[in-house]
Write a protein that holds these residues in place. Structure first.
Motif, PDB file in Angstrom:
ATOM      1  N   ILE A  49       0.855  -1.181   0.000  1.00 19.22           N
ATOM      2  CA  ILE A  49       0.000   0.000   0.000  1.00 19.22           C
ATOM      3  C   ILE A  49       0.890   1.230   0.000  1.00 19.22           C
ATOM      4  N   LEU A  55      -2.540   8.518   6.014  1.00 18.61           N
ATOM      5  CA  LEU A  55      -3.400   7.488   6.587  1.00 18.61           C
ATOM      6  C   LEU A  55      -4.879   7.809   6.509  1.00 18.61           C
ATOM      7  N   ASP A  90      -4.864   5.163  -2.462  1.00 17.36           N
ATOM      8  CA  ASP A  90      -6.154   5.851  -2.448  1.00 17.36           C
ATOM      9  C   ASP A  90      -6.199   6.912  -3.546  1.00 17.36           C
ATOM     10  N   PHE A 134      -8.304   2.312  -4.074  1.00 18.84           N
ATOM     11  CA  PHE A 134      -9.332   2.009  -3.074  1.00 18.84           C
ATOM     12  C   PHE A 134     -10.509   2.945  -3.298  1.00 18.84           C
ATOM     13  N   ARG A 148     -17.103  11.341   6.353  1.00 17.92           N
ATOM     14  CA  ARG A 148     -16.867  10.628   5.100  1.00 17.92           C
ATOM     15  C   ARG A 148     -18.003  10.774   4.105  1.00 17.92           C
ATOM     16  N   LYS A 187     -15.898   0.184  -1.856  1.00 15.70           N
ATOM     17  CA  LYS A 187     -15.760   0.194  -0.405  1.00 15.70           C
ATOM     18  C   LYS A 187     -16.844   1.089   0.183  1.00 15.70           C
ATOM     19  N   HIS A 188     -17.152   0.988   1.453  1.00 10.97           N
ATOM     20  CA  HIS A 188     -16.666   0.020   2.432  1.00 10.97           C
ATOM     21  C   HIS A 188     -17.830  -0.922   2.672  1.00 10.97           C
ATOM     22  N   TYR A 192     -21.230   1.147   6.320  1.00  9.71           N
ATOM     23  CA  TYR A 192     -20.298   2.031   7.031  1.00  9.71           C
ATOM     24  C   TYR A 192     -20.906   3.410   7.300  1.00  9.71           C
ATOM     25  N   MET A 231     -13.617  -3.703  -0.447  1.00 11.45           N
ATOM     26  CA  MET A 231     -12.977  -3.525   0.866  1.00 11.45           C
ATOM     27  C   MET A 231     -14.053  -3.662   1.932  1.00 11.45           C
ATOM     28  N   PHE A 234     -15.101  -0.854   8.393  1.00  5.97           N
ATOM     29  CA  PHE A 234     -14.686  -0.914   9.801  1.00  5.97           C
ATOM     30  C   PHE A 234     -15.862  -1.248  10.733  1.00  5.97           C
ATOM     31  N   ASP A 266     -10.187  -3.345   5.644  1.00  8.65           N
ATOM     32  CA  ASP A 266      -9.722  -1.970   5.786  1.00  8.65           C
ATOM     33  C   ASP A 266      -8.508  -2.011   6.721  1.00  8.65           C
ATOM     34  N   TRP A 267      -7.897  -0.868   6.899  1.00  5.17           N
ATOM     35  CA  TRP A 267      -6.627  -0.733   7.619  1.00  5.17           C
ATOM     36  C   TRP A 267      -6.693  -1.411   8.998  1.00  5.17           C
ATOM     37  N   MET A 298      -5.171  -6.000   5.188  1.00 11.66           N
ATOM     38  CA  MET A 298      -4.488  -4.724   4.988  1.00 11.66           C
ATOM     39  C   MET A 298      -3.675  -4.388   6.234  1.00 11.66           C
ATOM     40  N   TRP A 404      -8.629  13.513   0.894  1.00 13.21           N
ATOM     41  CA  TRP A 404      -8.023  12.428   0.114  1.00 13.21           C
ATOM     42  C   TRP A 404      -7.415  12.872  -1.210  1.00 13.21           C
ATOM     43  N   GLU A 462     -12.171  11.222   6.475  1.00 13.75           N
ATOM     44  CA  GLU A 462     -12.150  10.157   7.475  1.00 13.75           C
ATOM     45  C   GLU A 462     -12.027  10.688   8.900  1.00 13.75           C
TER      46      GLU A 462
END
Ligand code: NOJ
Length: 704
Positions: A49, A55, A90, A134, A148, A187-188, A192, A231, A234, A266-267, A298, A404, A462
């Motif tokens: 990645i 992040l 991303d 992503f 988001r 995603k996600h 989410y 993806m 969370f 996801d992370w 990930m 982003w 995020e």
């Protein structure tokens, strides 16, 4: 469906792999500060990645470059089986050419344009050594407190599905192995956006019919469009973290939809199953995720570190590991990585930030801005000699990007004041003031005032949630003080979310919502303010009057005591009207349109039904209208939304021009998740509207 050659290739390779090599493929690593490149030579990573330093999408990080990827790829190809690495990053709304934020893109109601932007982003990203993005983010959001909301398509499943299809196609094209094509990651998955209180990472509860009919459709559209990967979210959804949800990751995604690509977590979300309280330790977390159908971990490292031992203890099977590896190799093969693992470093010079890309970014920014108010046709600005432009965005550059944009560069952006100067008519004097006191002083001598306000990108994206949807501190007072001077007042609002600007809207004569418009935002704004172009965006999400009205969305259910302004025992707030500040689908332009002659090809839908209306430009300027088709299913075995978007078309009309706009409604467009859990239609009466937004329009009726 995987092709025969693809499966033969993948199975042949799989048969030669050791357990360690297999686990390596399931492992995505982050080349951050503690990175030891020998993991690549040892075949312990399937993907890298390239997002170090970015992040949460706030701020900038080193751009990916072909040289850097090629360097890592060389190391990976020194491993025994020479399986190429997949570079992910991303690339959310453009790469070097930054397009408007995704929410703004949705406001353009023009999926084709979004597809073209995705295709440019794919060319730029792949030229920089990235083969996997992503994006698109397809989370339905009904709560703008959630930061988001900027990254998705708003509240509507139909619009989001159209965008999903176009963007996946734009990234991937028809042949994923073409050097300028990028693997998409929807995603996600899933739910989410339903995080409680708009707090990112928080839990959510979504009923099965709402999950099926509202949150899942954009993902289904992405899968149907061929998205190579998904993806996991969370979120803990209905008590099962999405990263460990076998029903959604396997039964729905693979079983019902036939998805043959792979799912990445996801992370660190595999490891986070411990925090969620469904896994005792890392080994347990890894087993739960793998068995749910989560293929790539990930950056948490727990697949690599624990699955081998779990296999020896019989907690998971080799077949389960093989299946995850197979899916990853399949996508690598489909993406042409085995034949072309390296990126031509000369491409970057040719493919980044081309004039064509900038033009598209400008067109997209123009189309995404939404005119919310325009009393006495104040906009476009005409006949004013001295115009004061004031507020925190006066000199904005990188601030126009939004969340982003790790690969956007501030120096590529013409500062907003400069862009306005370039687009203003020659006889107009523009004065600029960032500071409030200077602005208030200059305003006395100006003929009109334009305030550039809103939220800085670091307040959006995020985990950038807010409890108050009002303008950032100080701005409301600024608007009030300026309005008190009585000059013609235009507000331009930059934001990554709907803001509750009720008071400011009432104080200003004109309000233009510019979102975070990207690299060409300044020029696009100037063209709109000075009438070179007309605004044509529409709201992809409801604007609340106050934070306390959230959640508020157009496709709500009717209830037993529907909204009524005076009704004591009807649903209401004591201190607010029941309606939103602006409804979904709303947006003005510099002309007006009249809707007439609604026609249905029949009073009964059998297979399909044609619905048409005549749209006339009754103003004095050319303009674009987004004509929208809504339905309401009046009686169902489960309660049905009061309106549902089923189609839209952009039409551009000259003054006086009329056009018959027609839609085809198919029986399957009326299907929903019924009381017995099955998906299908129910006969009965329907309303249908051809409308300029979600609360007005011409209404007809038909039966199914
Ligand atoms: C976490 C975010 O939730 C996700 O959207 C992003 O793609 C990954 N980090 C990778 O940066």
């Amino acid at each position: 469906m995987p092709s025969k050659t693809e499966e033969t290739f993948v199975n042949h390779l799989l048969a030669q792999m050791s357990l360690e090599e297999k686990l390596g493929q399931l492992n995505q690593v982050n080349p951050g500060s503690e990175f030891d490149p020998s993991v690549l030579r040892e075949g312990k990573a399937g993907s890298l990645i390239n997002a170090s330093g970015a992040l949460t999408g706030q701020g900038f990080s080193d751009s990916g470059s072909a040289e850097l990827s090629n360097h890592f790829q060389k190391l990976a190809l020194e491993a025994r089986l020479k399986i190429p690495l997949l570079f992910g990053r991303d690339v959310i709304h453009g790469f070097r050419t930054v397009f408007p934020i995704p929410l703004a893109q949705a406001a353009a109601f023009d999926p084709d344009l979004a597809g073209q932007a995705a295709s440019i982003a794919a060319r730029e990203a792949t030229a920089s050594g990235i083969k996997w993005t992503f994006a698109p983010m397809l989370d339905i959001a009904r709560d703008p407190r959630w930061g988001r909301v900027a990254e998705g398509n708003g509240e509507d499943p139909f619009l989001a599905s159209q965008m999903a299809r176009a963007v996946v196609k734009g990234f991937q094209g028809d042949d994923l192995s073409a050097p300028e094509k990028l693997i998409a990651c929807a995603k996600h998955y899933v739910g989410y956006g339903a995080a409680e209180g708009g707090r990112d990472y928080e839990n959510g509860e979504i009923s099965e019919p709402t999950l099926r009919d509202v949150y899942l459709p954009p993902f289904h559209a992405a899968v149907k469009a061929g998205a190579g990967t998904l993806m996991s979210a969370f979120i803990d959804l209905n008590g099962i973290p999405a990263t460990a949800n076998r029903r959604l990751l396997t039964d729905v995604l693979r079983g019902e939809w036939g998805f043959d690509g792979f799912v990445v977590s996801d992370w660190e979300s595999v490891k986070e199953l411990i925090h969620h309280g469904v896994a005792e330790d890392e080994a347990h977390a890894a087993c739960l995720a793998l068995q749910a159908g989560l293929d790539m971990d990930m950056v948490s490292g727990v697949y690599l570190n624990t699955l081998g031992e779990s296999l020896r203890q019989g907690k998971i099977s080799m077949e389960e590991i093989d299946e995850a590896v197979r899916r990853i190799l399949r996508i690598k093969h489909r993406a042409g990585l085995f034949d072309q693992p390296f990126t031509d470093p000369l491409r970057a010079r040719r493919d980044l930030l081309t004039p064509e890309a900038r033009n598209l970014a400008r067109q997209f920014a123009r189309q995404s801005m939404v005119l919310l108010k325009n009393d006495r046709d104040l906009l476009p600005l005409q006949g004013f000699r001295r115009i004061l432009v004031a507020g925190p965005f006066v000199h904005a550059r990188g601030e126009l990007f939004g969340t982003w944009t790790p690969d956007g560069r501030t120096e590529d952006v013409t500062p907003l004041d400069e862009a306005l100067r370039q687009t203003a008519p020659k006889d107009v004097e523009l004065w600029f003031a960032e500071a409030t006191d200077l602005a208030l002083h200059l305003a006395h001598h100006a003929d009109a005032v334009v305030l550039l306000l809103g939220e800085h990108p670091v307040r959006s994206g995020e985990n950038c949630n807010v409890s108050d949807l009002g303008l950032p501190p100080g701005q409301a007072e600024f608007v009030q003080a300026m309005a008190a001077l009585g000059k013609p007042l235009v507000l331009v609002v930059f934001a990554g979310r709907p803001l509750a600007i009720t008071q400011q809207v009432s104080l200003a004569d004109a309000v233009l919502y510019a979102w975070h418009p990207g690299i060409e935002g300044g020029a696009a704004l100037g063209e709109i303010l000075f009438g070179v172009e007309a605004p044509s965006g529409r709201l992809p999400i409801t604007f609340p009057r106050a934070t306390g009205q959230v959640p508020i969305y157009y496709n709500q259910k009717n209830s037993g005591r529907p909204v009524h302004p005076e009704g004591q025992f009807k649903t209401r707030y004591l201190d607010l009207p029941p309606s939103p500040l602006f409804p979904f689908g709303f947006g003005l332009t510099y002309t007006r349109f009249e809707y007439s002659n609604l026609r249905l090809s029949s009073d009964t839908l059998r297979g399909t039904l044609e619905i048409s209306a005549e749209i006339t430009n009754i103003g004095a300027r050319p303009g674009a209208e987004v004509v929208q088709l809504y339905i309401r299913d009046l009686v169902g075995s489960l309660t049905r939304p009061i309106r549902e978007l089923k189609g839209f078309q952009r039409v551009t009309l000259q003054p006086g021009e009329s056009r018959c706009v027609s839609f085809t409604l198919r029986e399957e467009d009326l299907a929903f998740t019924r009381a017995d859990g099955t998906f299908g239609v129910e006969p009965g009466k329907f309303h249908v509207w051809v409308a300029p937004d979600s609360v007005s329009g011409l209404r007809g009726e038909f039966r199914l």
